[in-house]
Structures are given as C-alpha cells and as structure tokens.
Motif scaffolding. Sequence first.
Motif, PDB file in Angstrom:
ATOM      1  N   TYR A 161       0.805  -1.232   0.000  1.00  0.00           N
ATOM      2  CA  TYR A 161       0.000   0.000   0.000  1.00  0.00           C
ATOM      3  C   TYR A 161       0.836   1.278   0.000  1.00  0.00           C
ATOM      4  CZ  TYR A 161      -3.011  -3.644   2.010  1.00  0.00           C
ATOM      5  OH  TYR A 161      -3.669  -4.813   2.258  1.00  0.00           O
ATOM      6  N   ASP A 164      -0.427   4.813   1.167  1.00  0.00           N
ATOM      7  CA  ASP A 164      -1.876   4.758   1.335  1.00  0.00           C
ATOM      8  C   ASP A 164      -2.303   3.827   2.473  1.00  0.00           C
ATOM      9  OD1 ASP A 164      -1.826   6.459  -0.765  1.00  0.00           O
ATOM     10  OD2 ASP A 164      -2.483   4.990  -2.273  1.00  0.00           O
ATOM     11  N   GLU A 165      -1.341   3.238   3.161  1.00  0.00           N
ATOM     12  CA  GLU A 165      -1.643   2.430   4.344  1.00  0.00           C
ATOM     13  C   GLU A 165      -2.352   3.275   5.403  1.00  0.00           C
ATOM     14  OE1 GLU A 165      -1.747  -0.386   5.659  1.00  0.00           O
ATOM     15  OE2 GLU A 165      -0.976  -0.425   7.695  1.00  0.00           O
ATOM     16  N   THR A 170      -6.582   1.527   8.562  1.00  0.00           N
ATOM     17  CA  THR A 170      -5.508   1.300   7.595  1.00  0.00           C
ATOM     18  C   THR A 170      -5.881   0.137   6.679  1.00  0.00           C
ATOM     19  OG1 THR A 170      -4.387  -0.275   9.025  1.00  0.00           O
ATOM     20  CG2 THR A 170      -3.759   2.037   9.273  1.00  0.00           C
ATOM     21  N   ALA A 171      -5.245   0.149   5.529  1.00  0.00           N
ATOM     22  CA  ALA A 171      -5.510  -0.927   4.569  1.00  0.00           C
ATOM     23  C   ALA A 171      -5.157  -2.294   5.159  1.00  0.00           C
ATOM     24  CB  ALA A 171      -4.714  -0.665   3.287  1.00  0.00           C
ATOM     25  N   SER A 172      -4.112  -2.352   5.957  1.00  0.00           N
ATOM     26  CA  SER A 172      -3.683  -3.653   6.483  1.00  0.00           C
ATOM     27  C   SER A 172      -4.654  -4.182   7.535  1.00  0.00           C
ATOM     28  CB  SER A 172      -2.273  -3.558   7.066  1.00  0.00           C
ATOM     29  OG  SER A 172      -2.213  -2.646   8.137  1.00  0.00           O
ATOM     30  N   SER A 217      -5.633   6.946   5.143  1.00  0.00           N
ATOM     31  CA  SER A 217      -5.582   5.622   4.520  1.00  0.00           C
ATOM     32  C   SER A 217      -6.481   5.524   3.294  1.00  0.00           C
ATOM     33  CB  SER A 217      -6.036   4.560   5.531  1.00  0.00           C
ATOM     34  OG  SER A 217      -7.414   4.723   5.815  1.00  0.00           O
ATOM     35  N   ASP A 218      -6.191   4.515   2.488  1.00  0.00           N
ATOM     36  CA  ASP A 218      -7.091   4.124   1.404  1.00  0.00           C
ATOM     37  C   ASP A 218      -7.410   2.638   1.556  1.00  0.00           C
ATOM     38  OD1 ASP A 218      -8.522   3.458  -0.788  1.00  0.00           O
ATOM     39  OD2 ASP A 218      -6.880   3.790  -2.235  1.00  0.00           O
ATOM     40  N   LEU A 221      -8.049  -0.550  -0.933  1.00  0.00           N
ATOM     41  CA  LEU A 221      -6.998  -1.473  -1.387  1.00  0.00           C
ATOM     42  C   LEU A 221      -7.045  -2.811  -0.650  1.00  0.00           C
ATOM     43  CD1 LEU A 221      -4.062   1.133  -1.416  1.00  0.00           C
ATOM     44  CD2 LEU A 221      -5.361   0.306  -3.407  1.00  0.00           C
ATOM     45  N   SER A 222      -7.837  -2.862   0.413  1.00  0.00           N
ATOM     46  CA  SER A 222      -7.830  -4.051   1.282  1.00  0.00           C
ATOM     47  C   SER A 222      -8.470  -5.265   0.620  1.00  0.00           C
ATOM     48  CB  SER A 222      -8.610  -3.739   2.566  1.00  0.00           C
ATOM     49  OG  SER A 222      -8.024  -2.661   3.250  1.00  0.00           O
ATOM     50  N   HIS A 226      -5.194 -10.446   1.337  1.00  0.00           N
ATOM     51  CA  HIS A 226      -4.100  -9.741   2.018  1.00  0.00           C
ATOM     52  C   HIS A 226      -4.112 -10.060   3.510  1.00  0.00           C
ATOM     53  CE1 HIS A 226      -3.745  -6.229  -1.146  1.00  0.00           C
ATOM     54  NE2 HIS A 226      -3.362  -7.413  -1.628  1.00  0.00           N
TER      55      HIS A 226
END
Lengths: 252, 252, 252, 252, 252, 252
Positions: A161, A164-165, A170-172, A217-218, A221-222, A226
């Motif tokens: 990411y 953008d995390e 957060t994406a993660s 964050s974005d 993307l998740s 992942h």
Amino acid sequence: MRLQHATWQEVEAYLAHSRGIIVPIGSTEQHGPNGLVGTDALCPESIAWALGEQHGVLVGPTQAIGMAQHHLAFPGTISLRPSTLVAVLRDTIESLARHGFTHVFFINGHGGNIATVKAAFAEVYSERSLRGSHSAESPLALGLFNWFMGRRGRELAAKLYADDEGYHATASEVSLAWYAAGTEKPVAMSPRVAPNGSAECDAETFRQRFPDGRMGSDPSLSSARHGERFLALGVEDAWEAYQAFLGDTPAG
Amino acid sequence: MRLQHATWQEVEAYLAHSRGIIVPIGSTEQHGPNGLVGTDALCPESIAWALGEQHGVLVGPTQAIGMAQHHLAFPGTISLRPSTLVAVLRDTIESLARHGFTHVFFINGHGGNIATVKAAFAEVYSERSLRGSHSAESPLALGLFNWFMGRRGRELAAKLYADDEGYHATASEVSLAWYAAGTEKPVAMSPRVAPNGSAECDAETFRQRFPDGRMGSDPSLSSARHGERFLALGVEDAWEAYQAFLGDTPAG
Amino acid sequence: MRLQHATWQEVEAYLAHSRGIIVPIGSTEQHGPNGLVGTDALCPESIAWALGEQHGVLVGPTQAIGMAQHHLAFPGTISLRPSTLVAVLRDTIESLARHGFTHVFFINGHGGNIATVKAAFAEVYSERSLRGSHSAESPLALGLFNWFMGRRGRELAAKLYADDEGYHATASEVSLAWYAAGTEKPVAMSPRVAPNGSAECDAETFRQRFPDGRMGSDPSLSSARHGERFLALGVEDAWEAYQAFLGDTPAG
Amino acid sequence: MRLQHATWQEVEAYLAHSRGIIVPIGSTEQHGPNGLVGTDALCPESIAWALGEQHGVLVGPTQAIGMAQHHLAFPGTISLRPSTLVAVLRDTIESLARHGFTHVFFINGHGGNIATVKAAFAEVYSERSLRGSHSAESPLALGLFNWFMGRRGRELAAKLYADDEGYHATASEVSLAWYAAGTEKPVAMSPRVAPNGSAECDAETFRQRFPDGRMGSDPSLSSARHGERFLALGVEDAWEAYQAFLGDTPAG
Amino acid sequence: MRLQHATWQEVEAYLAHSRGIIVPIGSTEQHGPNGLVGTDALCPESIAWALGEQHGVLVGPTQAIGMAQHHLAFPGTISLRPSTLVAVLRDTIESLARHGFTHVFFINGHGGNIATVKAAFAEVYSERSLRGSHSAESPLALGLFNWFMGRRGRELAAKLYADDEGYHATASEVSLAWYAAGTEKPVAMSPRVAPNGSAECDAETFRQRFPDGRMGSDPSLSSARHGERFLALGVEDAWEAYQAFLGDTPAG
Amino acid sequence: MRLQHATWQEVEAYLAHSRGIIVPIGSTEQHGPNGLVGTDALCPESIAWALGEQHGVLVGPTQAIGMAQHHLAFPGTISLRPSTLVAVLRDTIESLARHGFTHVFFINGHGGNIATVKAAFAEVYSERSLRGSHSAESPLALGLFNWFMGRRGRELAAKLYADDEGYHATASEVSLAWYAAGTEKPVAMSPRVAPNGSAECDAETFRQRFPDGRMGSDPSLSSARHGERFLALGVEDAWEAYQAFLGDTPAG
C-alpha cells in the motif's frame, strides 16, 4: 490453547510447564466506510489464536472494548474511560498472578490503548513497589505487543500500500479483520486517501477532522486475501516478541 | 448483525429503524472437570449471535469476564471486582446511549453477575435520577435476561437431567458451551453428583466446599448434541424476553 | 444488646462467647401516601432490636439510607449510589472483622438494596480471594436476610391482605413501620390498589408509572396492630435464619 | 418533624414553606469504660429530634457511623474511611438538593468527623464551582454545628466538671447519651482522670496513649440527670446556630 | 509570566489576548549518583520559565511529583499512582478550562509520565466525548511536549556525549538540572557507563537491573555549563512546539 | 537540604540520622488585587527552605496546588477536588514511609487545605488501623503546621496591621509572598478594608461576597520588607513545632 476452551485442570497442567499467557486487547470503534467496528479486536485475537495453536501458548479472553473516546461521534463505537480500563486490566492481571502466571503478554490492536495499558501496568507495579521488600508476592512481568508495529507486517503493508496504508482504518488492519471475520465490504472511498492529522482530541473534533473516520488511509486497497498474509506475518512477529518477553526476569 | 462485523454506517442505518441492542455478558471461570472456562460467556454469546442473525438485532461485543471471585482458587478463573464491572457496564451503556440506543439488553450466562449487573444499572440510573427533571437526556431502559433461567431451556434440562442438572457447571451449560466451542471433553465424575451448598463466600471457602468446582451437578451427562437443542430454545426464550423489553417505555 | 447502648468492654465480653453480629439496613424513601419515609429502615431495625433483646445478640447501628435512586422524584427520598453503598458496607464489615467478628448478618428492609448488598459482599470477598492462600486473614461469613421474604410474615400478609399486599408501600411494611414509630397515618387511596410494573428504571420513569409511589398495594388496609404481629413473626423468621447462618463455616 | 416518620406528601408540604433540613451525624466508637459506643450519634440525634419537635424543623436520618479510625483498637468501633464518608455525604446532599432543599445543616457529635465533613462540603461545592456560571443548579448552603462546642453546653460542662470534662468520653457527652438511651452505667475509673494527648494517630498508637479509651476526662461524674440539662441547652445552642445559618444566602 | 507571581487581574488581562498556558510536569525520583532527585521537574520548569519570560506566555505551577513507581527502591523517590496523577491533571485542566483557557501545554521532563499524561488527557476528553453534541462546553486542546525529545537538544547531546548520553540520569538532564539548581555534584561512576535494559517493571526489579539508578548513561560527563546550553535549546524546541500547538483548533 | 537538589545517596545518608521530613503545601488561587496567585505556596515553601538550610532538615517538593474550589470564579485559580488531594497526599506519604521516614511534617499556607489534609492523614491511618495488629508496618506520625497561625508571626501581624490583617489575601501573607518572589505589586484598594464573611461556599457565592477576592484585609499595607520579617519568625515558629512533632512517638 484458548483459555475459554480449556478446563481448569488443563490450565493447571499448563502452569506446570509454563508461567506465560497471552491476552488479546482491542477496541470497538468505527473503522471508516469499509472497516469493521471490531477490527482492533479481531486482528490481535486472530493472531493470538493462531499463535496459541501453533506454539501451545495459552490465550486468555479478548478485551474487546478499549479506550476509544475520540471515535464516539461515530455510531457503534464503545469506549471505556482510561480509569475504567486501568481497573479492568488490574483485576485481570491480579487474577492471573493469583494462579501463578508470572508473564502476562498483551497483543494489542489499537494505538489509542497504548497509553492506558502502560498506565495500567504502572498501576499494578505501583502497589508492589510501594509495599517494598516486605512484599511476599511472586515476580510479575507485563508485556505489550502492538501487532500493527511488527516488522514483518510493516514491510508487507509498505509493499502493498506504500503511503496509502495510513494511520486509522488502515488498509492492512481492514484486510486482516475481513479475513478474520470471513467477510469483505467493498465501498468506494471519497477522497480516495483520507486526510491526516492528530487523533488526540475529543470526539467532535475528531469527526470534524476525519469526516468518514479514516486517517490517511485508502482501505479500498484491502482484501481478505491480504489479510491472510498479515495474519501469518503477525504470528511470526508476535511469537518473536513473546519469546523475548519470557526471557525478561522480574525480581522474586 | 454483530456489531464487531458491522461498519459504522451499517450501525447508523440500523439506528434509523431500531433503538435496541443486545450485549452478551459472561464470566471466565472454572466449570468443573469437563466444563470450559469460557462456558458462561460462550452460552449467552452463541444465543445472542443466533438471535441476532434470525431476527436482525444488533449484538455488541461479549463481556467475557464477569464477577467470579468465588472461583479464584481454581486456575484459569479471571474475576473483575464488582466496582470494576460496574464501571465497565456504565461506560458501555453510556457509549451506546450517546449514539441514541434507548434499550440495552444484556443476555447473561453467570448467576454470580446478576447482583453486580443490577447494581450497575442502578449506578447509571442514579446519575439521571439525581439530576432530576433538569436533565436533557434521552430515555434509557436497561434489561437483563439470564439465559439459564429461560422457561424452555429449564424444561429441557429437567427432562434430560432431572436433579442432576445442578447449580454450577450444570449439565445444560456444559452442553451448550461444548456445542458453541465445537468440542467435547468427556471426564469421569467422582462423586457422580457434586455436593450442594452456598456459593456466597470467598474463594478458599468455595474450593473447600466444592473440591472439583461443580455444585450439585453431574455434567458427565452433557453432550454437544444436547447443546444444540439448548441453543435453539435459548434463542426462543431470549427473543420472547427481548420483545417484551422493547415494549418497556422509559420517560423521555 | 444494641451496640449503640453498649460500652466497648461489654462488646469485648460479648466477643468472648459469640462472633456474630446483626446489622439492620434499610432505605430512606417515599412509601406512598400513608407510608413513612423511614419504613424500610424502621422495619428491620425493630425486628433486629427485638431479636437482640430476646436472644442476646449484638445489634449494630442501622444503615438508614440505602439504594433508592428510583424513588428520587418523590420529596424526602435520599439515595446512595451503589458504589457509595458498597464502600459503606465494605468499611463497616472490615471494621467488625478487625475486632474478630466472623459472622455479619444484615437484616434488610428494602428490595432495592439486595443487588448492591450482594455486590458489596462480593467486593469484600474479592480482596480476600485475590490475595489467595497467602492471606493471614480470619474467616468471614456475610449474610443477608430480607425480613419481607420471611415465611411467617409472608403467610400473615397473605391472610390479611391477599393480593392487595403489593410490592412497594405494601400493607405489611406500612403496618410494621407504623407500629415501630408509634403512629398511624390514615389516608384514602385512589385508586384503591396501585398499578403494578417494573421498578428497574430511573426516577422520572418510576413516578410516571407509579404516580403516588405505591406499587400494586392497598396500604389503607394497614394498622399498627397488624404491625405488632408482623414484628413478632419477623423476629421468629430472622432468628431462624440467623441460627442457620451461624452454622455457615468459612475457611480460616 | 422526623423525616423517617413523615410521608412524602408531608415533606412536599414542608418544602412549600421551608428549604432547610437538619441531619444528625455521629460516630460508632468506644467511649471509655462507662460511655456508650453510640454516644456521638445519640447526642446530636437527641438534640436534633427535640429541636425538630419544638421548632417544626425537618430532621433527616442520623448518620450513625463516622470517621473513627483512631478508635479501631477498641472492640465495637466502626469507622468509615474519609473517602467513604465524603461519598455518603455527597449523595445525601445531592439527594436533598434534588428535592429543592437549599440549606442542609449537620449537627455533629464527633470531633473526628469535622475535617471529613468539611472536605465533603468542599467536594460538593467543587462540582458546582468547576462548572462555573454555565451551571443551572439552584443555590446550596451547607452548615456544620458541633453540639459539644455550643456556648451554653460548654458553660454547663465547665460548671459541673471543670477540668475533668476532658476531650473524649467527656463527662458531658456520656451524660447526654445516657439520658438519650435511658440508661446509666456506673464504672469506677482508674486513674480517675484519663491522660491527655493527641488523637491524630493510628489505632494502635491511640490505644497505647489512652489505655481505657478516655482522653483527659472523668466521666464517673456523669449522670442521666445532667444529660437532660445538656439536651435542653444543646437545643438552644443548635437552634441559634440554625437560624443564623438560614440567613446565609448562596448565589442562585 | 509565572502564574505563581501574577495577580488574578493580570491573569484576566492575559486571557483577553491569549487562551494558552504552559504547565511544567516532572518527577521526584533518583537520578543516579550525581543527578538531583528533582531533575525531571527542574528541567521542564527552567525551560518553561525562560520561555515564558522571553515570549510572554503564562506558566502554571510545576507538577513536581509524577509517576515514578519503578524508582521507589531508591530513597527520596516519591511517586503518584497513575490513577492519582490522572485525577490531578484532570482537576488542573478543568480549573484552567473554567477560566477560558483552551490550550493547555505540558512541558514534561520524565519519560515515565508520558503514558499517564496521555491517559489523563483521554480521561478529560472522555467526559466531553460521552456527553456528545449536547455539551455546552468550550473547545479544549491538550498538548504534551517532552523536552528531552526536542530536536535541538538531542543534537547537542549527541555531539557532547554520543552513546554515553543514556536513558535515565542522562548526561544532558543532569547538566540542565545542575544549571537550574546552581550546583554541581561530581561523583565518579562505576562502571563508567551504566547497563541498559527495560524500565517497565516494579521497583525491586529496577534496582536489581540498575544498581546505582542510571540507565545506559555516563553523567560524569555533565556540567552546569552544558546545562546552560541545553536550557537555551530547550526553550527553542519548546517554543516551536508551543506555536504549532496553538494552531491546533478543537471543535467548539 | 532540599530533596529536589539532593542525590539519592545523600537522602540515604540523611535517613541514617533522621527519620523526619518537611513538605510545604499551598494553593494556587487568587489573592486579591495585589497578592500573588502563588502566595499560599510561596509562603510555606520559603519558610521550609530557610528552616531546612538553618537546621539541616530535608524538605520535599512543594505541593503547589491545594483545595481552592471557592476561588474558582477568579481567573488563575487551580483547585484539586478534596478526593484528589487526599490521593496525592496518600501517595506522597506512602512513598516516604516506604523509604523509612516515620515523621512527615507538612507546612501549610492555606486555611482551605486544613480539612482535606486532616482527612488525608485519616485516610492513611485508616488503612493501618483497619489492618490491626497483624500489620507489619513501621510507625508513622503525620504533622500539620499552618505557618499563618504561628505565635510569633501572629504577633508581628497584630503589631503591623491590627484588624486590617484580615482573613484572605492578608497583609502578612502578601508581604511574605512578595519577599519570596522578589516583587512588589502596589495596587490601591477599594474599599480599603475588604468585607468579612464565610468562605465555606461555592465559587459564585464567594465572588458575590468578596468582589475583589480579599476577605477582611487591607494588603495595601504589605511590603517585601515586612515579608522578610515574617519569614524569619515563620522559621522560628515552624522549627519549634517541628521539634515538638519529632517527639511524637507512634506505635511500632
């Protein structure tokens, strides 16, 4: 081994060979348009459960509600005052110490918990430190591991990411919680990347600053796929930290 | 709908048509030689989740640790002091009321929680009652349903176990928790039926009175298959109670 | 023997042959149009004093204020928050335990106190249970007897008032308090029998539900002469319960 | 008028013409070889009851337990921690203020209560003072009158006992409590006059300094007949102080 | 301008043009063989005072005692439990907010305070966040600046002491405190550089790990002359941070 | 010797020959048009520091914030709730007792602190007194000296200011604080002598009664030169009281 699924005699047997236990701690708070309210609890819980199974470590019940006052302007958020969370952790730790656990290791999923968890540790230590050497108590070590700061997980997030995390929702973490909950909630983000800023404020201010709840964050993307990878790396990160923690020897 | 698996926008949408929420509350405590430490949390949680799914009711995170001081002489038990549990429930309720929930319904799995939960309700009401009519707060109704006292569940337990159901580590709760956890732990009981007596005492006294943790029960009669039936009946009992509770209209 | 009327040397002499003490606990709250604000304290106090005289049991000072938040919309009601009442009972019990009392028996006159009193007992036991077997403390048994649930008293109320006994400002308690206070306050009731419902709500809601403060009762049936009979039976009920309680042996 | 003997409608009628109430506060603690454990509660209570009857002032229930930690080495003493007593007084005052009482006047029988009662007043005022002028609350004045410091009572004690009045288990308070309880407990004193010293210490130190509990007094001079005179003068002293207190006008 | 040296009218005048105030917070704890017990308070206090003078900012009284439980095995250390420090900071902040201060900026000298100070901020925010938008309160921003993390000061320490700066009883803080106190206490160190390790433990464990109290430092390199330079740079670092903080706009 | 300027090894050496320590306690509150907000802290602090230097007594850090709720309607006042100040003093005293200090002597500058400080002492003693003779703790004596009640200082104030000394923002304390702070703030007073009355009320009422903050005083008579004389006499008064206090022997 999950404490919730064990009998007391199994716990007794466990204590004969290990004095360590892992307790997941999270939060129940908004995580933006596509993140689950339970994200911060689901992430450390899934890591702790997998670690417990792989390495035979006892895992206590998840503290699903944390210190989330700044998210209270979003429906669904539940927050404990810091003074309440300190009392909860004190009673949890004292109960475990009563049985002979000497190493209590919290796997945490929420940045907003860190200060209060450390204050709680200090509250527990204070009682012992004020009593001085007259104390007959057994040694006690308290550990805090923030899964979202683990090296392996950080590296994967950077790779997947980049910038953008972000910092909240957060994406993660959205990915890992989706994987843990067996769901995906695709939602378009606008703006694609959320604004940044400080979360150390009250709830009204927070919502003014971060209108949809995300910070930097974005999470569009998740993906649960992942999430599966974050879980595996989270277990490695946590296991490394737990082993180091067991080597921490308090005075007895 | 589980709050942990919802987004805040889904909660917002839910609030547009319902002001009620269900919160499971249990305990982390010994349940005899074959019962799970998490029994009292697993039972109301599994009932609440099934009810939530069947009837579209929002279900908050489970309060897995309760007031279990009398079980502390058995390894694995974690207990909150009553004053701590009161603070936890107060913060939980105040957070939910902040979002506009007017009916908070706790499904409880542990007899030892009842007094403290009621004291917590009174603590929350006290703030409002002391402020008097100057208060600008919205109405609030707090409900407690003990699944193990539900009519349908009681009837099945009587049919299956008669007097060997007992009072702690009962055959019915061991069954339901086994079903919820997807496990069975067959252990021979000696004596077959545990002694009876009062649980209102400290931990050392409790263990003296109830050496293996059971009170008046023979949970060797338990089975996950029984548990499945207790779950179905528990949902019916709880749903009936929840619907009656929603009809309870506080002053606004 | 009333503690308030004893010297410390008389208490010392008492302790040489008995480790039990009785403490009346009530409430200061509205009791409908003809019931005394002190009803819930006067009833257990008069029973405890008579029992103490007849059987040579030491009786501590009456805790006249209890948990009565739901009555605060009626003038004259004084309520302790549950957390405050827990602290009061904890300090009272710890003081008595300090002198060697091992059995503290509360005679209670108020249903609204029950949860908080039980939570207070658990708070006191928690300290001991968390310390575990390292504790050097002497054994401690805590008992709660609700005079209004005594078998003999219940039977008389059923005979005299049938269904018009009710649940708050009952005909029986108004009678006993009148007898204890040496007064009668005849007031016509309208409606004759008050409405029923749940008292687990805040003060404004309670007053909306129960406009003159009564719950399901017709205390115009009350008389001081009835009160005298309730006193005599209350003493028998309480004495029976106290003797059973003294047989309760905590771990030491 | 005693609140305990009034109905809520009588209280409502009282509030239509007066916003003041008197609350007796005492202690449950040793009072030497011939003094009653309840002395410090019986004295202000009997004064408050007589004053209430003579002058039509409402009198709340007696707070019979106070801050008596220094007496805990003598059997029968019950003490609230200062923090507990502060909470009790706060809840009592807030309950009364809720009904519209603006002047709450405590008649106190125990020197050891003074600091904590004043701290409690400051705790109540603090909430209002921190809220500032935004507060919608009604005015509130809190008064403390120590009957044993009343001019008329002091003069009589000086005349009857001169220097043998003393500081704890004084001849005057033993007399008044005997009169109030309708008893006399003649005991020979040795030494006739007890030693003097500071009472600001823990319980073990106190008992070392004052072996039979008295401080500087010879209460063998006491009599119930004296007590009757102290009661009459105490009412005059208290009534004068109460009238002055009602003239104290807080900001509204 | 130091608040302690101002009149209330000067504070009123100050508030007409600024809503910000600086509060130094430190600790009273051992700082190794040559460091002052007051080091952690003297450092932020001297920086705050100089900043206040140079830039016309109001500086409140120093909170000289902090959370120092881990140092309690060394004579002279005084520690507040985290729960106590939270209450102190809450009352301090509420008092200032009452007067119209909207930006309260703490300059901190002790790493061990950070978690508790942040928990205290969250405790204050929680009250506001739980009340929601009904709240009539003015906006409030709370800031924490750790002088020992300031960029300019860090650079000087790196230049002067390199790796011998250490983590507790550091060469830089010993220098600044010496300068502030107008003293120097030359003591030979053995070993020259103290061992490293974790300070998150109780007092006995801490002393075992760090026998003379230092952590990783060689404060024999310290001098008051160095301290003067750290003061000047600390003021620059703090002033930069304070100006940024004033730009932080909470919701009102 | 000031604790803040000592090393822990110097404290250890001090403890080898003395078990007494002095702690100044004051308040941060308005002191009228020409008095410093820090007056009540500066006065006892300057006396304690001078005494400590002259007589080799260890002096702890000043508790600069006290119980000042009644002054909160004047900008600059900071107040701790009584319950907070009790916790602060408890932790301070327990920390010192942990190191072996047996005599902790507070020099106080604020009348409004007296009740709360005494309640705090009682809170500390309560823990010991409730534990009884099983306690393994060392003896502990707690002393409170109000410098403004010292005989020598009172005599000088009477000579210099007669009746214009007053009760708050007194001519003497303004003088001493000016001397301690090295400043003078000449302001004309109107009226010359402030009104008198009771300070036991909330902040709004206080400001109504005492519009410029003074109570009964004319501090335009103050001067730093007077302050120097009050300092010298304050040291003599405090030293006499401290020596007497050291002779106070608690049970061990």
